[in-house]
Design an enzyme around this catalytic site. Structure first.
Site, short mmCIF file in Angstrom:
data_model
loop_
_atom_site.label_atom_id
_atom_site.label_comp_id
_atom_site.label_asym_id
_atom_site.label_seq_id
_atom_site.Cartn_x
_atom_site.Cartn_y
_atom_site.Cartn_z
N HIS A 207 0.82 -1.22 0.00
CA HIS A 207 0.00 0.00 0.00
C HIS A 207 0.85 1.27 0.00
O HIS A 207 0.31 2.37 0.06
CB HIS A 207 -0.91 0.03 1.24
CG HIS A 207 -0.14 0.06 2.53
ND1 HIS A 207 0.09 -1.08 3.27
CD2 HIS A 207 0.46 1.07 3.20
CE1 HIS A 207 0.79 -0.76 4.35
NE2 HIS A 207 1.03 0.54 4.32
N HIS A 240 -5.33 -2.41 2.49
CA HIS A 240 -5.34 -1.09 3.13
C HIS A 240 -6.64 -0.35 2.79
O HIS A 240 -7.25 -0.58 1.74
CB HIS A 240 -4.13 -0.29 2.66
CG HIS A 240 -3.79 0.88 3.52
ND1 HIS A 240 -4.38 2.11 3.36
CD2 HIS A 240 -2.91 1.02 4.54
CE1 HIS A 240 -3.89 2.96 4.25
NE2 HIS A 240 -2.99 2.31 4.98
#
Length: 371
Positions: A207, A240
């Site tokens: 992420h 995420h």
């Protein structure tokens, strides 16, 4: 001695909570906790896992927050907290915008700053962004530098930091004594149902800001190729909350029977999943320190790392962010038991699980020296 521990993201909390618990054992230390709220839901999970209640919460999180809005909010709100708490020392962690802004707020009031996880460097101020600059600036402000490894300390010396550098190990290793249990029962139902004996479970996190866009596309395509080559693997990917990350990951990996796309895990599930996994593939910093403690190889899907000790120790390999490279390096471990064993048996360079105790002793000694 009044100590204010300030943190605002999930990774910071995982590494600062063991230190807070250690400080609370000592009657000579009045330890208060200030959360900035840079993360909200994910941060709350960690606080509950360690059974710590904050004393102050800046609650800065807002829709579409930027680095600028985060920094301004923390500076303004920290000023009020510092005037009320009157700490002798402010402890911040690592490389987040929370850490830099809180350190700057303390500096403006001429309060000493202790930097936990000091001295990590890539040498490129834009990678990771903004973390490399955050830790550089925090290091210039700090009075006390708690460096996980000797190399981290040497980085500070090269930058003309002349004193108060202490090699302590990393507090994340301390956390495992609290979070990991042999008889642990997962709270996530998907993790409860996984067959860890039958499937080689690969934990994936990706992420990082500099990987958004084409790099994340390539990462996901490499993961998809691995599932086609190795029918016994099960990829567990806690995704995420960033909408840009989620769009890419779900578009490429959704509806693949060998991939479990999960909501972010709490720290207890995460640490116990690491302990039961075959290996870890990540662009995170913390997992490079955590997974080797359990003998799990880590493939870092980035072009560089601020943790070269793990690469030199053999616990970590850098794959880059190209699909072919990621696929080939991962295939090497999945197909070659000897290669896998070499990484799994390498020694973790990040300490012995007593970093928090060492930091507290240093803080207490600094108090005695000021008398």
């Amino acid at each position: 001695m009044r100590v204010l521990a300030v943190f605002g993201t999930r990774p910071e909390a995982i590494k600062m909570c063991p230190l807070v618990l250690e400080m609370k054992k000592h009657k000579e230390i009045d330890c208060k906790v200030c959360l900035t709220g840079q993360h909200r839901e994910m941060l709350r999970q960690v606080m509950e896992a360690f059974r710590i209640q904050e004393d102050y919460n800046l609650d800065i999180m807002q829709e579409r927050q930027t680095l600028t809005t985060i920094t301004i909010s923390i500076l303004e709100k920290m000023n009020i907290v510092l005037l009320e708490a009157k700490p002798d020392i402010v402890l911040v962690h690592g490389d987040t915008t929370t850490s830099f802004a809180a350190a700057l707020a303390a500096f403006y009031q001429q309060i000493s700053v202790g930097h936990v996880e000091a001295g990590l460097r890539t040498g490129n101020i834009y990678s990771p962004f903004p973390e490399e600059m955050n830790r550089l600036l925090t290091g210039r402000i700090a009075t006390y530098h708690f460096a996980p490894t000797k190399r981290n300390g040497e980085n500070l010396v090269k930058e003309n930091v002349k004193k108060n550098i202490f090699i302590t190990g990393n507090t994340v290793i301390d956390a495992f004594k609290i979070t990991v249990k042999n008889d642990y029962k997962f709270s996530n139902p998907v993790l409860q149902e996984l067959d860890y004996a039958k499937n080689r479970v690969i934990l994936v996190t990706a992420h990082r800001r500099e990987n958004l866009g084409e790099p994340l596309e390539q990462i996901c395509r490499a993961l998809k190729r691995l599932t086609k080559r190795y029918p016994d693997i099960k990829i567990v990917y806690p995704v995420h909350l960033n909408p840009t990350v989620r769009e890419t990951v779900y578009r490429i990996l959704h509806n693949n029977s060998q991939v479990e796309l999960l909501e972010p895990l709490d720290v207890l599930d995460m640490h116990n999943l690491i302990a039961r996994s075959f290996m870890v593939m990540t662009d995170s910093g913390g997992l490079q320190e955590e997974a080797p403690s359990f003998g799990k190889p880590v493939l870092v899907m980035r072009t560089e790392t601020e943790r070269p000790e793990a690469v030199e120790a053999g616990t970590v390999k850098i794959t880059g962010v190209k699909e072919e490279d990621i696929f080939n390096v991962a295939s090497g471990l999945l197909s070659n038991l000897e290669k896998y064993s070499q990484m799994a048996k390498a020694v973790n360079p990040y300490g012995d699980g007593h970093a928090s105790e060492k930091i507290v002793k240093i803080i207490l000694k600094s108090k005695a020296n000021k008398k």
